[in-house]
Scaffold this active site. Structure first.
Site, short mmCIF file in Angstrom:
data_model
loop_
_atom_site.label_atom_id
_atom_site.label_comp_id
_atom_site.label_asym_id
_atom_site.label_seq_id
_atom_site.Cartn_x
_atom_site.Cartn_y
_atom_site.Cartn_z
N ASP A 190 0.84 -1.20 0.00
CA ASP A 190 0.00 0.00 0.00
C ASP A 190 0.87 1.25 0.00
O ASP A 190 1.64 1.49 0.93
CB ASP A 190 -0.90 0.00 1.24
CG ASP A 190 -1.79 1.24 1.31
OD1 ASP A 190 -2.98 1.13 0.97
OD2 ASP A 190 -1.30 2.31 1.71
N TYR A 210 3.09 9.98 -0.59
CA TYR A 210 4.22 9.37 0.10
C TYR A 210 5.52 9.61 -0.67
O TYR A 210 6.61 9.43 -0.13
CB TYR A 210 4.03 7.86 0.26
CG TYR A 210 2.83 7.44 1.06
CD1 TYR A 210 2.05 8.34 1.78
CD2 TYR A 210 2.45 6.09 1.10
CE1 TYR A 210 0.94 7.93 2.50
CE2 TYR A 210 1.34 5.67 1.82
CZ TYR A 210 0.58 6.59 2.51
OH TYR A 210 -0.51 6.15 3.21
N LYS A 213 -3.01 5.90 -3.89
CA LYS A 213 -4.07 6.84 -3.51
C LYS A 213 -3.86 8.19 -4.21
O LYS A 213 -2.73 8.64 -4.38
CB LYS A 213 -4.08 7.07 -1.99
CG LYS A 213 -4.10 5.78 -1.19
CD LYS A 213 -4.06 6.05 0.31
CE LYS A 213 -3.62 4.82 1.06
NZ LYS A 213 -2.17 4.56 0.98
N HIS A 251 -7.67 9.77 -1.32
CA HIS A 251 -6.93 9.75 -0.04
C HIS A 251 -7.69 10.42 1.11
O HIS A 251 -7.70 9.92 2.23
CB HIS A 251 -5.56 10.40 -0.23
CG HIS A 251 -4.52 9.89 0.70
ND1 HIS A 251 -3.19 9.80 0.37
CD2 HIS A 251 -4.60 9.44 1.98
CE1 HIS A 251 -2.51 9.31 1.40
NE2 HIS A 251 -3.35 9.10 2.40
#
Length: 277
Positions: free
Chosen positions: A49, A54, A79, A112
């Site tokens: 994930d 990120y 996401k 998200h």
């Protein structure tokens, strides 16, 4: 009962999603995330994930490539970030994530955050539905959506989200949201199940863990699974990645499940999804 690291739950569209995966929030792009992904896959993980925000999708993709595992054996989630919400921008952001990951498709793509102040998540969802219908993603869902966000989304949605990934740990158990999602066939998934390590010294969890010869982290992950939550604990250390998956040789008793449920404070450790961001 979930018995192995490869065990899956069936989402409402028939797609099989693993109960346990590796989360890579705050894992640095480059060698750190590459090695984390490779270690997880080496030890039997099949679910990874990540997210655009990120900033490690390229490393995740490289780790998958270097692992040598066949793509169809993995379940990869990413996401859409808040600034990319909107119909056309969602479609563009998806292609960017796919390119960074070096993949032909995603298994799961999530909005998200709802960011209600933007008022865009419904048109964003229309783009998600398009990606799903075109076969570019096997399942679509949301993250951090509360009941009223889901109500608003479902008013116009053609497709009900398959997954809602939310903050969930012993101190914040979201019982009303759990009931809501169960009614609508939406699978819940826990992010930050260990509350970013804040629960690892908890005396109740230590006491329960001692009964089974398990750590507080393993107790929490087992509790997630027995509660019907998919869970994605994060670690960059190979031995912890392995330990987080050593949760299939014991089952928490009803009494111990109840003790953990009594730990619920109803207080978030992270921001409320209704806050502006």
């Amino acid at each position: 009962m979930v018995k192995t690291l490869q065990d899956t739950t069936t989402l409402h569209n028939g797609v099989e999603m693993p109960w346990l995966g590796l989360g890579v929030f705050k894992v640095e792009d480059g060698d750190e995330v590459i090695q984390s992904v490779k270690a997880a896959i080496k030890h039997g993980y099949i679910s990874i994930d990540t997210a655009a925000v990120y900033k490690n999708e390229e490393g995740v993709g490289q780790g998958i490539k270097e692992s040598g595992i066949s793509r169809d054996k993995l379940f990869v989630t990413s996401k859409l970030w808040n600034g990319d919400q909107g119909y056309e921008s969602t479609l563009a952001a998806f292609e960017t994530s796919l390119k960074k990951l070096g993949l032909d498709y995603l298994d799961l793509y999530l909005i998200h955050w709802p960011v209600p102040s933007q008022g865009k998540f419904k048109e964003t969802w229309k783009a998600m539905e398009k990606l799903y219908k075109e076969g570019k993603v096997r399942a679509i869902g949301v993250s951090n959506f509360k009941e009223h966000h889901l109500d608003e989304l479902l008013d116009d949605a053609e497709i009900t989200p398959m997954v809602n990934q939310v903050e969930f740990h012993p101190h914040f158990q979201q019982k009303e949201l759990r009931a809501y999602c169960k009614r609508h066939g939406i699978q819940l998934e826990a992010w930050s199940p260990l509350k970013q390590g804040q629960l690892l010294d908890d005396p109740t969890l230590k006491e329960i863990g001692d009964k089974y010869g398990k750590s507080p982290a393993q107790v929490i992950i087992r509790w997630d699974l027995q509660s019907g939550f998919i869970t994605i604990p994060k670690s960059t250390k190979e031995h912890r990645i392995v330990a987080n998956a050593e949760v299939y040789d014991f089952e928490l008793s009803a009494e111990d499940m109840e003790k953990i449920e009594q730990m619920d404070t109803g207080v978030r450790a992270f921001r409320d999804p209704d806050e502006k961001k």
